[in-house]
Design an enzyme around this catalytic site. Structure first.
Site, PDB file in Angstrom:
ATOM      1  N   ALA A   1      57.367  74.490  28.008  1.00 40.40           N
ATOM      2  CA  ALA A   1      56.143  74.266  27.219  1.00 40.40           C
ATOM      3  C   ALA A   1      56.483  73.977  25.753  1.00 40.40           C
ATOM      4  O   ALA A   1      57.468  74.519  25.244  1.00 40.40           O
ATOM      5  CB  ALA A   1      55.238  75.496  27.287  1.00 40.40           C
ATOM      6  N   PRO A   2      55.709  73.109  25.102  1.00 38.50           N
ATOM      7  CA  PRO A   2      54.489  72.457  25.587  1.00 38.50           C
ATOM      8  C   PRO A   2      54.707  71.191  26.403  1.00 38.50           C
ATOM      9  O   PRO A   2      53.740  70.575  26.832  1.00 38.50           O
ATOM     10  CB  PRO A   2      53.743  72.131  24.287  1.00 38.50           C
ATOM     11  CG  PRO A   2      54.845  71.888  23.298  1.00 38.50           C
ATOM     12  CD  PRO A   2      55.946  72.846  23.660  1.00 38.50           C
ATOM     13  N   GLY A   3      55.956  70.788  26.616  1.00 38.55           N
ATOM     14  CA  GLY A   3      56.170  69.708  27.569  1.00 38.55           C
ATOM     15  C   GLY A   3      56.738  68.415  27.009  1.00 38.55           C
ATOM     16  O   GLY A   3      56.812  67.416  27.715  1.00 38.55           O
TER      17      GLY A   3
ATOM     18  N   LYS B   1      59.824  67.589  26.357  1.00 39.20           N
ATOM     19  CA  LYS B   1      61.007  67.130  27.107  1.00 39.20           C
ATOM     20  C   LYS B   1      60.648  66.869  28.562  1.00 39.20           C
ATOM     21  O   LYS B   1      61.189  65.966  29.187  1.00 39.20           O
ATOM     22  CB  LYS B   1      62.145  68.125  26.939  1.00 39.20           C
ATOM     23  CG  LYS B   1      62.601  68.106  25.475  1.00 39.20           C
ATOM     24  CD  LYS B   1      63.626  69.103  25.113  1.00 39.20           C
ATOM     25  CE  LYS B   1      63.975  69.010  23.641  1.00 39.20           C
ATOM     26  NZ  LYS B   1      63.063  69.749  22.738  1.00 39.20           N
TER      27      LYS B   1
ATOM     28  N   ARG C   1      51.270  79.651  27.489  1.00 37.72           N
ATOM     29  CA  ARG C   1      51.728  78.330  27.047  1.00 37.72           C
ATOM     30  C   ARG C   1      51.654  77.293  28.174  1.00 37.72           C
ATOM     31  O   ARG C   1      51.921  76.114  27.956  1.00 37.72           O
ATOM     32  CB  ARG C   1      53.171  78.434  26.512  1.00 37.72           C
ATOM     33  CG  ARG C   1      53.234  79.171  25.172  1.00 37.72           C
ATOM     34  CD  ARG C   1      54.641  79.446  24.700  1.00 37.72           C
ATOM     35  NE  ARG C   1      55.483  78.303  24.466  1.00 37.72           N
ATOM     36  CZ  ARG C   1      55.470  77.546  23.369  1.00 37.72           C
ATOM     37  NH1 ARG C   1      54.652  77.841  22.384  1.00 37.72           N
ATOM     38  NH2 ARG C   1      56.279  76.522  23.245  1.00 37.72           N
TER      39      ARG C   1
ATOM     40  N   ASP D   1      66.189  74.117  27.169  1.00 39.50           N
ATOM     41  CA  ASP D   1      65.794  73.880  25.774  1.00 39.50           C
ATOM     42  C   ASP D   1      65.353  75.249  25.263  1.00 39.50           C
ATOM     43  O   ASP D   1      64.184  75.607  25.338  1.00 39.50           O
ATOM     44  CB  ASP D   1      64.661  72.851  25.730  1.00 39.50           C
ATOM     45  CG  ASP D   1      64.288  72.485  24.314  1.00 39.50           C
ATOM     46  OD1 ASP D   1      65.190  72.430  23.462  1.00 39.50           O
ATOM     47  OD2 ASP D   1      63.090  72.247  24.058  1.00 39.50           O
TER      48      ASP D   1
ATOM     49  N   CYS E   1      66.599  74.023  18.663  1.00 40.00           N
ATOM     50  CA  CYS E   1      66.195  73.377  17.411  1.00 40.00           C
ATOM     51  C   CYS E   1      66.590  74.278  16.247  1.00 40.00           C
ATOM     52  O   CYS E   1      65.817  74.515  15.334  1.00 40.00           O
ATOM     53  CB  CYS E   1      64.706  73.039  17.404  1.00 40.00           C
ATOM     54  SG  CYS E   1      63.621  74.458  17.530  1.00 40.00           S
TER      55      CYS E   1
HETATM   56  N1  SAM Z   1      61.114  72.153  25.931  1.00 43.59           N
HETATM   57  C1  SAM Z   1      59.876  72.334  25.205  1.00 43.59           C
HETATM   58  C2  SAM Z   1      59.363  71.015  24.718  1.00 43.59           C
HETATM   59  O1  SAM Z   1      60.148  70.074  24.577  1.00 43.59           O
HETATM   60  O2  SAM Z   1      58.157  70.881  24.503  1.00 43.59           O
HETATM   61  C3  SAM Z   1      60.048  73.325  24.079  1.00 43.59           C
HETATM   62  C4  SAM Z   1      60.590  74.635  24.536  1.00 43.59           C
HETATM   63  S1  SAM Z   1      60.700  75.880  23.316  1.00 43.59           S
HETATM   64  C5  SAM Z   1      62.023  75.378  22.366  1.00 43.59           C
HETATM   65  C6  SAM Z   1      61.318  77.218  24.225  1.00 43.59           C
HETATM   66  C7  SAM Z   1      60.406  77.778  25.285  1.00 43.59           C
HETATM   67  O3  SAM Z   1      61.055  78.875  25.916  1.00 43.59           O
HETATM   68  C8  SAM Z   1      59.090  78.306  24.744  1.00 43.59           C
HETATM   69  O4  SAM Z   1      58.018  77.670  25.379  1.00 43.59           O
HETATM   70  C9  SAM Z   1      59.139  79.789  25.081  1.00 43.59           C
HETATM   71  O5  SAM Z   1      57.887  80.317  25.455  1.00 43.59           O
HETATM   72  C10 SAM Z   1      60.101  79.847  26.229  1.00 43.59           C
HETATM   73  N2  SAM Z   1      60.730  81.173  26.395  1.00 43.59           N
HETATM   74  C11 SAM Z   1      60.592  82.274  25.619  1.00 43.59           C
HETATM   75  N3  SAM Z   1      61.318  83.283  26.108  1.00 43.59           N
HETATM   76  C12 SAM Z   1      61.920  82.855  27.208  1.00 43.59           C
HETATM   77  C13 SAM Z   1      62.788  83.440  28.159  1.00 43.59           C
HETATM   78  N4  SAM Z   1      63.203  84.702  28.044  1.00 43.59           N
HETATM   79  N5  SAM Z   1      63.201  82.689  29.190  1.00 43.59           N
HETATM   80  C14 SAM Z   1      62.816  81.404  29.302  1.00 43.59           C
HETATM   81  N6  SAM Z   1      62.014  80.789  28.415  1.00 43.59           N
HETATM   82  C15 SAM Z   1      61.560  81.498  27.393  1.00 43.59           C
END
Ligand code: SAM
Length: 447
Positions: A111-113, A115, A138, A178, A231
């Protein structure tokens, strides 16, 4: 922006003579960019449809810088899913992942999607995208972004990585992590990212990232590709996480990530992107699991449902790949290559075609009617629809539709009918007697 001193000290020692350029760039406004949707629009269509010239960004052939004042939410082509607004360097991770049509791809932190939409574009409707987001709140944004993009072949779930990856052991050809991170690359866009930053937070993120990568490795088939991105600039969360992963997973090795933009990392195999490289900030590394493996079989497809089959025929002029299936009241077109979905927090599998609802008054008890879903229209081009009100960008009915108003339509249109602008579907309505009753979902309407 009050940048934490400890962060400055770290960046100074990381960048050396390049640190002044980095700190100067931090004072500049952030980049704005979009990524074209290859499922919906060609490059020349996009150029013709936008009121400004497109300037290529170096992180994906589909990404372009846009003027700071561009308001995507007011642009009908955005509502049609013709492009996704994405910080330019964020496109690097999927460029490095390089998914191919027909493959099985897992986006573990989705999320939010951003990638996931890029992966869906690269798969071109063939193969399977599994988009997982552990934080349930999310997921609606992820679902909505993948629907607007016109994705047909995705599973969307909300599951803990260790549970998902154990259940789907060895199933995927490519996995993207990611990772949630300390967000140093968000500093120009978010005061919150700056105020949340601390050395302790960086260390806590690294621990969590190691755990997520451990799980991700399990879901990958031998010979498959694992991409890790963040990031943030911190070495602890980037090189540190990769080095510790490689120590504990000898079957994995780094390979060149094939991206020339940005700065080299990890002996030139990975990339770091800084604001002075043209993006807000990203780190990307690509690893391969040694070996070769037969593809694990998909689960047996459910029996096709006659109701879903009938709905497909009523909506589309062409046959779409997949199994028409009814699950409860909902009708779906399931992608051909699904594993068992049981117990994995799946909130959507494949394309939602519509829903069975009780018939309106006056009919026999037990009668039902089928109402199509917004997603079913967004997933095709206008010429694939049985009925579509095709409008030009200048037609005032485009904005009226996005505001949720009822429209005038030709008397010849009857029943459920798509609506498009400049060759891209915006949604649908129901036509009768020269009127088009608006079915644009309330949460998506322009205010
Ligand atoms: N890939 C997304 C995009 O391009 O729109 C952005 C992802 S963001 C950098 C990281 C995501 O990992 C967040 O949505 C977050 O809620 C989730 N996250 C948080 N804790 C996590 C965990 N323990 N395991 C997996 N994902 C987690």
């Amino acid at each position: 922006m009050q940048i934490p001193e400890a962060f400055c000290t770290r960046m100074q020692s990381l960048l050396g003579s390049e640190a002044p350029a980095f700190f100067a760039a931090l004072q500049q406004p952030p980049f704005h960019a979009l990524r074209r949707n290859p499922l919906k629009y060609t490059q020349s269509q996009l150029e013709a449809g936008l009121p400004f010239p497109l300037r290529a960004a170096p992180f994906s052939p589909l990404s372009f810088y846009v003027p700071d004042e561009f308001q995507a939410g007011r642009c009908p082509l955005h509502h049609a899913g013709v492009f996704y607004m994405q910080e330019p360097s964020a496109a690097a991770a999927v460029t490095v992942l390089d998914p191919q049509p027909g493959e099985r791809v897992l986006d573990l932190c989705a999320a939010p999607g951003g990638k996931s939409t890029q992966i869906a574009g690269a798969l071109s409707g063939q193969g399977l995208l599994w988009s997982n987001e552990v934080v349930r709140s999310r997921v609606p944004a992820l679902l909505s972004n993948l629907e607007r993009w016109g994705t047909r072949n995705a599973v969307i779930s909300s599951c803990r990585p260790e549970i998902l990856c154990q259940a789907l052991e060895g199933f995927f050809d490519r996995v993207l992590v990611d990772a949630p991170c300390s967000g140093e690359g968000m500093f120009r866009r978010s005061e919150q990212a700056v105020s949340d930053w601390s050395p302790a937070h960086v260390s806590a993120c690294a621990v969590r990232q190691n755990a997520i990568l451990d799980s991700a490795a399990q879901a990958l088939r031998p010979g498959g590709v694992l991409v890790y991105s963040t990031c943030t600039f911190s070495q602890e969360e980037n090189e540190g996480v990769i080095e510790s992963f490689l120590k504990t997973h000898p079957a994995f090795s780094l390979e060149p990530c094939g991206l020339s933009a940005g700065h080299p990392a990890l002996d030139g195999l990975a990339r770091r992107i800084y604001p002075m490289d043209g993006g807000e900030g990203h780190f990307v590394a690509r690893m391969r699991r040694e070996g070769e493996a037969e593809r694990l079989p998909a689960a047996p497809a459910p029996a096709p449902s006659a109701a879903a089959q009938a709905m497909l025929a009523s909506l589309y002029r062409e046959t779409l790949a997949g199994t028409p299936a009814q699950i409860g009241e909902k009708l779906y077109l399931l992608p051909p290559d699904l594993p068992s979905l049981h117990g994995l927090g799946v909130v959507r599998a494949g394309l939602l075609l519509g829903e069975e609802k009780p018939a309106r008054g006056g009919r026999k008890k037990g009668d039902s009617r089928f109402v199509p879903a917004h997603a079913a229209f967004m997933a095709v081009k206008p010429d694939m629809l049985q009925a579509c009100l095709s409008l030009s960008a200048e037609d005032p009915r485009v904005l009226a539709f996005l505001h949720g108003e009822e429209l005038e339509a030709p008397e010849t249109l009857h029943g459920f009918c798509g609506i498009s602008v400049e060759g891209a579907v915006l949604g649908f309505g129901k036509c009768s007697g020269g009127r088009f009753k608006n079915h644009y979902p309330k949460g998506l309407r322009m205010l």
